[in-house]
Design a protein around this motif. Structure first.
Motif, PDB file in Angstrom:
ATOM      1  N   THR A 116     -24.260 -49.996  19.681  1.00  7.00           N
ATOM      2  CA  THR A 116     -24.671 -51.108  18.819  1.00  7.00           C
ATOM      3  C   THR A 116     -26.172 -51.360  18.852  1.00  7.00           C
ATOM      4  OG1 THR A 116     -24.379 -52.786  20.556  1.00  7.00           O
ATOM      5  CG2 THR A 116     -22.437 -52.194  19.249  1.00  7.00           C
ATOM      6  N   SER A 117     -26.879 -50.726  19.792  1.00  3.06           N
ATOM      7  CA  SER A 117     -28.316 -50.954  19.953  1.00  3.06           C
ATOM      8  C   SER A 117     -29.120 -49.847  19.271  1.00  3.06           C
ATOM      9  CB  SER A 117     -28.661 -50.996  21.441  1.00  3.06           C
ATOM     10  OG  SER A 117     -30.060 -51.019  21.638  1.00  3.06           O
ATOM     11  N   LYS A 118     -30.317 -50.190  18.808  1.00  2.80           N
ATOM     12  CA  LYS A 118     -31.220 -49.206  18.213  1.00  2.80           C
ATOM     13  C   LYS A 118     -32.355 -48.839  19.176  1.00  2.80           C
ATOM     14  CE  LYS A 118     -30.400 -50.320  13.343  1.00  2.80           C
ATOM     15  NZ  LYS A 118     -29.734 -49.024  13.093  1.00  2.80           N
ATOM     16  N   ALA A 119     -32.230 -49.243  20.437  1.00  2.00           N
ATOM     17  CA  ALA A 119     -33.247 -48.915  21.438  1.00  2.00           C
ATOM     18  C   ALA A 119     -33.189 -47.422  21.753  1.00  2.00           C
ATOM     19  CB  ALA A 119     -33.017 -49.741  22.699  1.00  2.00           C
ATOM     20  N   SER A 120     -34.140 -46.944  22.549  1.00  2.00           N
ATOM     21  CA  SER A 120     -34.139 -45.535  22.941  1.00  2.00           C
ATOM     22  C   SER A 120     -32.905 -45.259  23.798  1.00  2.00           C
ATOM     23  CB  SER A 120     -35.405 -45.214  23.736  1.00  2.00           C
ATOM     24  OG  SER A 120     -35.460 -45.969  24.938  1.00  2.00           O
ATOM     25  N   LEU A 121     -32.541 -43.982  23.905  1.00  2.00           N
ATOM     26  CA  LEU A 121     -31.324 -43.606  24.619  1.00  2.00           C
ATOM     27  C   LEU A 121     -31.350 -44.083  26.062  1.00  2.00           C
ATOM     28  CD1 LEU A 121     -28.623 -42.146  24.661  1.00  2.00           C
ATOM     29  CD2 LEU A 121     -29.848 -40.015  25.148  1.00  2.00           C
ATOM     30  N   ILE A 122     -32.501 -43.957  26.717  1.00  2.00           N
ATOM     31  CA  ILE A 122     -32.578 -44.355  28.121  1.00  2.00           C
ATOM     32  C   ILE A 122     -32.325 -45.857  28.285  1.00  2.00           C
ATOM     33  CG2 ILE A 122     -35.088 -44.772  28.152  1.00  2.00           C
ATOM     34  CD1 ILE A 122     -35.104 -43.548  30.966  1.00  2.00           C
ATOM     35  N   GLU A 123     -32.699 -46.643  27.273  1.00  2.00           N
ATOM     36  CA  GLU A 123     -32.483 -48.093  27.334  1.00  2.00           C
ATOM     37  C   GLU A 123     -31.066 -48.478  26.931  1.00  2.00           C
ATOM     38  OE1 GLU A 123     -36.757 -49.977  26.183  1.00  2.00           O
ATOM     39  OE2 GLU A 123     -35.889 -48.595  24.704  1.00  2.00           O
ATOM     40  N   ARG A 124     -30.329 -47.538  26.319  1.00  2.00           N
ATOM     41  CA  ARG A 124     -28.950 -47.807  25.884  1.00  2.00           C
ATOM     42  C   ARG A 124     -27.917 -47.195  26.823  1.00  2.00           C
ATOM     43  NH1 ARG A 124     -27.563 -45.118  21.470  1.00  2.00           N
ATOM     44  NH2 ARG A 124     -29.394 -43.789  21.262  1.00  2.00           N
TER      45      ARG A 124
ATOM     46  N   ALA B  78     -18.414 -53.484  37.490  1.00  2.00           N
ATOM     47  CA  ALA B  78     -19.759 -53.842  37.011  1.00  2.00           C
ATOM     48  C   ALA B  78     -20.334 -52.710  36.172  1.00  2.00           C
ATOM     49  CB  ALA B  78     -20.683 -54.137  38.185  1.00  2.00           C
ATOM     50  N   ILE B  79     -21.124 -53.075  35.160  1.00  2.00           N
ATOM     51  CA  ILE B  79     -21.785 -52.093  34.301  1.00  2.00           C
ATOM     52  C   ILE B  79     -23.289 -52.276  34.461  1.00  2.00           C
ATOM     53  CG2 ILE B  79     -22.161 -51.324  31.927  1.00  2.00           C
ATOM     54  CD1 ILE B  79     -19.321 -52.135  31.292  1.00  2.00           C
ATOM     55  N   HIS B  80     -23.946 -51.269  35.015  1.00  2.00           N
ATOM     56  CA  HIS B  80     -25.360 -51.347  35.358  1.00  2.00           C
ATOM     57  C   HIS B  80     -26.219 -50.576  34.359  1.00  2.00           C
ATOM     58  CE1 HIS B  80     -24.080 -52.953  39.222  1.00  2.00           C
ATOM     59  NE2 HIS B  80     -23.304 -51.885  39.385  1.00  2.00           N
ATOM     60  N   SER B  81     -27.419 -51.049  34.151  1.00  2.00           N
ATOM     61  CA  SER B  81     -28.379 -50.297  33.342  1.00  2.00           C
ATOM     62  C   SER B  81     -28.660 -48.965  34.016  1.00  2.00           C
ATOM     63  CB  SER B  81     -29.674 -51.085  33.188  1.00  2.00           C
ATOM     64  OG  SER B  81     -30.686 -50.267  32.616  1.00  2.00           O
ATOM     65  N   GLY B  82     -28.606 -47.885  33.238  1.00  2.00           N
ATOM     66  CA  GLY B  82     -28.923 -46.571  33.779  1.00  2.00           C
ATOM     67  C   GLY B  82     -30.354 -46.462  34.255  1.00  2.00           C
ATOM     68  N   MET B  83     -31.208 -47.394  33.812  1.00  2.00           N
ATOM     69  CA  MET B  83     -32.610 -47.353  34.222  1.00  2.00           C
ATOM     70  C   MET B  83     -32.797 -47.716  35.695  1.00  2.00           C
ATOM     71  SD  MET B  83     -34.430 -48.900  30.800  1.00  2.00           S
ATOM     72  CE  MET B  83     -36.078 -48.814  31.495  1.00  2.00           C
ATOM     73  N   LEU B  84     -31.741 -48.238  36.328  1.00  2.00           N
ATOM     74  CA  LEU B  84     -31.812 -48.450  37.778  1.00  2.00           C
ATOM     75  C   LEU B  84     -32.040 -47.134  38.509  1.00  2.00           C
ATOM     76  CD1 LEU B  84     -28.990 -51.045  38.607  1.00  2.00           C
ATOM     77  CD2 LEU B  84     -31.457 -51.360  38.865  1.00  2.00           C
TER      78      LEU B  84
ATOM     79  N   ARG C   8     -36.858 -41.534  22.461  1.00  2.00           N
ATOM     80  CA  ARG C   8     -37.042 -41.891  21.066  1.00  2.00           C
ATOM     81  C   ARG C   8     -36.106 -43.025  20.662  1.00  2.00           C
ATOM     82  NH1 ARG C   8     -36.250 -36.949  17.371  1.00  2.00           N
ATOM     83  NH2 ARG C   8     -34.365 -36.774  18.653  1.00  2.00           N
ATOM     84  N   LYS C   9     -36.604 -43.898  19.798  1.00  2.00           N
ATOM     85  CA  LYS C   9     -35.787 -44.985  19.291  1.00  2.00           C
ATOM     86  C   LYS C   9     -34.696 -44.454  18.365  1.00  2.00           C
ATOM     87  CE  LYS C   9     -38.304 -48.290  21.166  1.00  2.00           C
ATOM     88  NZ  LYS C   9     -37.790 -49.182  22.227  1.00  2.00           N
ATOM     89  N   LYS C  10     -33.561 -45.116  18.356  1.00  2.00           N
ATOM     90  CA  LYS C  10     -32.465 -44.729  17.490  1.00  2.00           C
ATOM     91  C   LYS C  10     -32.806 -45.075  16.046  1.00  2.00           C
ATOM     92  CE  LYS C  10     -27.487 -45.459  16.891  1.00  2.00           C
ATOM     93  NZ  LYS C  10     -26.306 -46.236  17.374  1.00  2.00           N
ATOM     94  N   GLY C  11     -32.586 -44.093  15.144  1.00  5.06           N
ATOM     95  CA  GLY C  11     -32.930 -44.327  13.742  1.00  5.06           C
ATOM     96  C   GLY C  11     -31.955 -45.212  13.008  1.00  5.06           C
TER      97      GLY C  11
END
Length: 204
Positions: A47-55, A65-71, A201-204
């Motif tokens: 549902t997000s248009k952020a970059s893949l690493i942020e999604r 628990a669901i954690h941000s992969g950026m951890l 890259r940001k999602k198009g």
């Protein structure tokens, strides 16, 4: 464990990228030497248009628990030899193993198995302490310098590994060092560029 498939794309075996991770012999270096690991299950926010690493998110099967992969990204991508530890319940999050890593670990088991028994709890404590810094990094914006820095760090680690290998095998000369430095600088920058292409890259 069930996930909201309207929100998340569930990435797990036999996903081609994950198959590549477990079958590529070169990635055994990432696992055994650098301690880079990949969780068995990854969630991608559709549902997000952020970059893949942020999604990207990593679920914990123990507590849900669901954690941000950026951890486990940016400055915390390496050094996870025993896998990921959930910051919420402090249990292990299942990770993949490269098959060549398993073969290497089988050969080296007389060395690492006693160390695991002695230091595993200290390792878990150390892993948990790293999350405070990782959470700070999540708040920092991601730009092209992030990927250049990642590539440079990877290149330096690989350079150190190959220099050490040459030193103990035949000895290291200045010519060899310069050659290895050039190869690993190029390789590191290429790695950073590939990571940006797929993850930044940001999602198009």
């Amino acid at each position: 464990m069930a996930y909201d498939e309207n929100k998340y794309s569930v990435q797990k075996l036999p996903n081609p990228l994950l198959l590549h991770w477990i079958l590529n012999p070169g990635l055994a270096i990432n696992e055994v030497i650098l301690g880079q690991r990949i969780p068995k299950v990854t969630l991608i926010d559709k549902t997000s248009k952020a970059s893949l690493i942020e999604r990207t998110y990593v679920p914990c099967p123990s507590c849900g628990a669901i954690h941000s992969g950026m951890l486990w990204g940016k400055g915390n991508a390496f050094g996870h030899w025993l896998g990921y530890i959930c910051p919420n319940c402090e249990q292990k999050i299942p990770c993949l193993w490269n098959i060549f890593s398993l073969l290497l670990l089988a050969v080296l088991s007389p060395i690492w198995f006693p160390l695991k028994k002695i230091y595993e709890q200290k390792y878990i404590t150390f892993e948990l302490s790293r999350y405070k810094k990782a959470e700070t990094n999540i708040a920092k914006p991601i730009n092209k310098f992030t990927w250049i820095k990642m590539g440079a760090s990877f290149g330096l680690l690989m350079l150190a590994f190959f220099v050490a290998t040459e030193y103990f095998r035949d000895g290291i000369t200045l010519d060899k060092f310069i050659f290895l430095a050039i190869v690993n600088v190029i390789g590191g920058l290429f790695f950073g560029a590939v990571m940006w292409f797929f993850m930044g890259r940001k999602k198009g």
